[in-house]
Design an enzyme around this catalytic site. Structure first.
Site, PDB file in Angstrom:
ATOM      1  NE  ARG A 121      -2.697  -2.000   8.378  1.00 47.52           N
ATOM      2  CZ  ARG A 121      -2.424  -2.429   7.147  1.00 47.52           C
ATOM      3  NH1 ARG A 121      -2.552  -3.696   6.827  1.00 47.52           N
ATOM      4  NH2 ARG A 121      -2.019  -1.587   6.220  1.00 47.52           N
TER       5      ARG A 121
ATOM      6  NE  ARG B  42      -5.554   8.044  11.228  1.00 48.32           N
ATOM      7  CZ  ARG B  42      -4.816   7.291  10.405  1.00 48.32           C
ATOM      8  NH1 ARG B  42      -5.342   6.815   9.291  1.00 48.32           N
ATOM      9  NH2 ARG B  42      -3.567   7.032  10.698  1.00 48.32           N
TER      10      ARG B  42
ATOM     11  CE  LYS C 185      -0.193   4.117  13.101  1.00 50.48           C
ATOM     12  NZ  LYS C 185       0.572   4.858  12.093  1.00 50.48           N
TER      13      LYS C 185
ATOM     14  NE  ARG D  28       6.119   6.614   0.810  1.00 58.95           N
ATOM     15  CZ  ARG D  28       5.219   6.407   1.777  1.00 58.95           C
ATOM     16  NH1 ARG D  28       4.139   5.685   1.528  1.00 58.95           N
ATOM     17  NH2 ARG D  28       5.386   6.923   2.985  1.00 58.95           N
TER      18      ARG D  28
ATOM     19  CG  ASP E 286       0.436   0.039   9.517  1.00 59.22           C
ATOM     20  OD1 ASP E 286       0.052   0.872  10.359  1.00 59.22           O
ATOM     21  OD2 ASP E 286       0.821   0.360   8.369  1.00 59.22           O
TER      22      ASP E 286
ATOM     23  CE  LYS F 286      -3.052   0.643   3.507  1.00 58.24           C
ATOM     24  NZ  LYS F 286      -2.992   1.978   4.157  1.00 58.24           N
ATOM     25  CB  SER F 287       3.790   2.306   2.023  1.00 56.52           C
ATOM     26  OG  SER F 287       3.208   2.256   3.287  1.00 56.52           O
TER      27      SER F 287
ATOM     28  CB  SER G 191       4.823  10.128  11.473  1.00 58.75           C
ATOM     29  OG  SER G 191       3.979  10.195  10.338  1.00 58.75           O
TER      30      SER G 191
ATOM     31  NE  ARG H 235      -5.023  -0.084  13.149  1.00 56.85           N
ATOM     32  CZ  ARG H 235      -4.360   0.099  12.021  1.00 56.85           C
ATOM     33  NH1 ARG H 235      -3.041   0.181  12.025  1.00 56.85           N
ATOM     34  NH2 ARG H 235      -5.022   0.182  10.873  1.00 56.85           N
TER      35      ARG H 235
HETATM   36  C1  S3P Z   1       2.469   4.857   6.250  1.00 62.70           C
HETATM   37  C2  S3P Z   1       3.030   5.229   7.452  1.00 62.70           C
HETATM   38  C3  S3P Z   1       2.510   4.790   8.763  1.00 62.70           C
HETATM   39  C4  S3P Z   1       1.565   3.591   8.623  1.00 62.70           C
HETATM   40  C5  S3P Z   1       0.591   3.770   7.487  1.00 62.70           C
HETATM   41  C6  S3P Z   1       1.315   3.947   6.170  1.00 62.70           C
HETATM   42  C7  S3P Z   1       3.077   5.363   5.002  1.00 62.70           C
HETATM   43  O1  S3P Z   1       1.784   5.851   9.335  1.00 62.70           O
HETATM   44  O2  S3P Z   1       0.864   3.373   9.825  1.00 62.70           O
HETATM   45  O3  S3P Z   1      -0.276   2.647   7.405  1.00 62.70           O
HETATM   46  O4  S3P Z   1       2.758   4.830   3.914  1.00 62.70           O
HETATM   47  O5  S3P Z   1       3.882   6.289   5.080  1.00 62.70           O
HETATM   48  P1  S3P Z   1       2.480   6.974  10.268  1.00 62.70           P
HETATM   49  O6  S3P Z   1       3.348   7.824   9.418  1.00 62.70           O
HETATM   50  O7  S3P Z   1       1.336   7.746  10.851  1.00 62.70           O
HETATM   51  O8  S3P Z   1       3.239   6.201  11.312  1.00 62.70           O
END
Ligand code: S3P
Length: 439
Positions: A399, A123, A347, A27, A320, A22-23, A168, A351
Site C-alpha cells: 500500500r 509483526r 501493518k 475467508r 488500510d 482480499k479479506s 482487529s 505506515r
Molecule cells: C483484515 C483486517 C485488518 C486489515 C487487513 C485485513 C482482515 O487487519 O488491516 O488488511 O481481512 O481481517 P487488523 O485486524 O490487524 O486490523
C-alpha cells in the site's frame, strides 16, 4: 527489487474493474476448505497473499483448483479433520493468512510452524497467541511474540469469551475460527466494530453464529462442533484496491472514471465517507448485493478537496486506506489532521513513518505524531516529486508502493518507488489498470 518512476499523467477515464476483495477471498478459501463437499469461488483475488492461504489449505488436506474460466473449485477437508502439514507454512507477507489460520489450527490436534517474510516476521502475534492460549493451544514464538511460531493445537479446545483489546478483525476472526471446532459457545466482544466478512460468510456456510449488542458493544457468538456446508461465493471488487483509483481520479484534473462492482460493506466504506467530506465527487451507480455484500459501481470525477480533521472513530472502517488518504490530503487545500492511528504502526510497515518519509521526499509538508499525521495540503498544486536519483522506500508494503504511485500522477517530476514487487501481494493488475485508465 524493481524500481519504477510513476510519471505525471493525464485524466483517468473509462471503466475499470479492480480485483476481488482480499479479506473475502481469504475467508472464502478457508471456509470452503473446511466444508464437506464442493464450493465454487468466482472473482477470487489471485494475489500472493491469497495464494498463500490456498497453499496452506491444501497442506491441511483441502483440494483447491483454478479452472480455465478463472473459477476456483474447493473440496473441503472437513472441520475437525485437518491434516498436519509436513513442512512449515510460509505465509509470505500475509498477516490475515497467518492470524486466521492460527485460529483454525488452535482447535485441531495438529502442530504447525508458521514463517513469513521480513515484514511479517516483525509483526505482533501476541494479540492472537493470548486468546488462543486461553483456549488451550500452546506456542513457541520467536522473541517478541513474532514469527517463526510453532503452534500446538488441541482438540477439544475450551470455549472462551474474549473482549478484543485492539480493534482487529483478524483477532476477532482467529477466535471465531478456533471456536468453530470447539464444543460449546465461543464469544467475542467487540467494543469497536471492525470488518464483518467472517460473520457474514460463516452464516452462509451454515455455521450457527449470532451477532448481538450488549451495552453498546457487539457480541458475536459461534456455536462449536459445527459442520460447514459447501457454498458458491462471488467475491466483490476490493474497496481497498479501488481506493487508489478513487483518489487518483479525484486528484488528477479532468478525470471521470467508473470503477465497477466495488464492495461497500459499511465496515469498509470509511474512505468514501471521508473523501466526500473533503469535497470529492463520487457517485454510486446501480447499487446491488453480491455474495451477501452491498456493492455499487463508483463514478469518480476530479474535484478540489479541502483538508479536514478526520474523525478517529472512522479508522476501523478505512484502516488500510490511510496511506492513500494522506496522498489525497497532500493535494487538498488546507490542513488534514488524523489521530487515533496507532495500529498503522504495526501493518505491513509502520505506515505513519513510511508515508511521512515518502511524502516529505516528494515535497509535501508533513508532521508526524505518535498516533497520526498532519498533512499540509498544496491546494491542487502538483507535488514536486522525488528528487533525481532518490526513491521512496516501500518497506515491503504494497500500500505504500501504490499510494506513492498515485502521488506520482499528480506530481511535476514523477515519483520513483524503490520496489514495486510488493504490489503483487494484493493487486497484481495495478500497473496495467493505471495505464489503461490514463490512456
Ligand atoms: C483484515 C483486517 C485488518 C486489515 C487487513 C485485513 C482482515 O487487519 O488491516 O488488511 O481481512 O481481517 P487488523 O485486524 O490487524 O486490523
Amino acid at each position: 527489487m524493481t524500481s519504477h518512476t510513476f510519471a505525471p499523467q493525464g485524466p483517468l477515464t473509462g471503466t475499470i474493474s479492480v480485483p476481488g476483495d482480499k479479506s473475502i477471498s481469504h475467508r472464502a478459501l478457508m471456509f470452503a476448505g473446511l466444508a464437506v463437499g464442493q464450493s465454487r469461488i468466482t472473482g477470487l483475488l489471485e494475489g500472493e497473499d491469497v495464494l498463500a492461504t490456498a497453499a496452506a489449505m491444501r497442506a491441511f488436506g483441502a483440494q483447491i483448483e483454478r479452472g480455465a474460466d478463472g473459477i476456483w473449485t474447493v473440496c473441503g477437508a472437513g472441520l475437525g479433520s485437518l491434516l498436519e502439514p509436513k513442512l512449515a507454512l510460509d505465509m509470505g507477507n500475509s498477516g490475515t493468512s497467518t492470524r486466521l489460520l492460527m485460529g483454525l489450527v488452535a482447535s485441531h490436534g495438529i502442530t504447525v510452524t508458521f514463517t513469513g517474510d521480513a515484514s511479517l516476521s516483525g509483526r505482533p502475534m501476541r494479540r492472537v497467541i493470548d486468546p488462543l492460549a486461553q483456549m488451550g493451544a500452546s506456542f513457541e514464538a520467536s522473541a517478541g511474540g513474532t514469527l517463526p511460531i510453532m503452534l500446538r493445537g488441541i482438540a477439544p479446545a475450551v470455549p472462551i469469551t474474549y473482549r478484543l483489546p485492539v480493534a482487529s478483525a483478524q483477532v476477532k476472526s482467529a477466535v471465531l475460527l478456533a471456536g468453530l471446532n470447539t464444543p460449546g459457545i465461543t464469544r467475542v466482544i467487540e467494543p469497536v466494530a471492525t470488518r464483518d466478512h467472517t460473520e457474514r460468510m460463516l452464516a452462509g456456510f451454515g455455521a450457527t453464529i449470532e451477532v448481538g449488542n450488549e451495552n453498546g458493544e457487539t457480541v458475536i457468538s459461534i456455536h462449536g462442533d459445527a459442520d460447514l456446508k459447501p457454498m458458491d461465493v462471488t467475491v466483490p471488487a476490493d474497496p481497498s484496491s479501488a481506493a487508489f483509483f478513487m483518489v487518483a481520479a479525484t486528484i488528477v484534473p479532468g478525470s471521470d472514471l467508473i470503477i465497477r462492482n466495488v464492495g461497500l460493506n459499511p465496515t469498509r466504506a470509511g474512505l468514501l465517507h471521508v473523501l466526500r467530506q473533503m469535497g470529492a465527487d463520487i457517485g454510486e451507480l446501480n447499487p446491488r448485493e453480491v455474495g451477501g455484500e452491498p456493492v455499487a459501481d463508483l463514478r469518480v470525477r476530479h474535484a478540489q478537496l479541502t483538508g479536514i480533521d478526520v474523525d478517529p472513530s472512522l479508522a476501523p472502517a478505512m484502516i488500510d486506506e490511510f496511506p492513500v488518504l494522506f496522498v489525497a490530503a497532500a493535494l487538498a487545500s488546507g490542513t488534514t489532521r488524523t489521530t487515533g492511528l496507532d495500529e498503522l504502526r504495526v501493518k505491513e510497515s509502520d505506515r505513519l513513518a513510511a508515508m511521512a518519509t515518502a511524502l516529505t521526499l516528494a515535497g509535501v509538508r508533513v508532521d508526524e505524531y505518535d498516533d497520526g499525521l498532519t498533512i499540509h495540503g498544496r491546494s491542487g498544486e502538483p507535488l514536486p516529486g522525488t528528487p533525481e536519483g532518490a526513491s521512496v522506500a516501500t518497506r515491503l508494503d504494497h500500500r505504500i508502493a501504490m499510494s506513492m504511485a498515485v502521488a506520482g500522477l499528480a506530481s511535476i517530476n514523477g515519483v520513483c518507488v524503490d520496489d514495486t514487487s510488493p504490489i503483487n501481494t494484493s493487486f497484481p493488475t495495478f500497473m496495467g489498470l493505471l495505464d489503461e485508465a490514463a490512456a
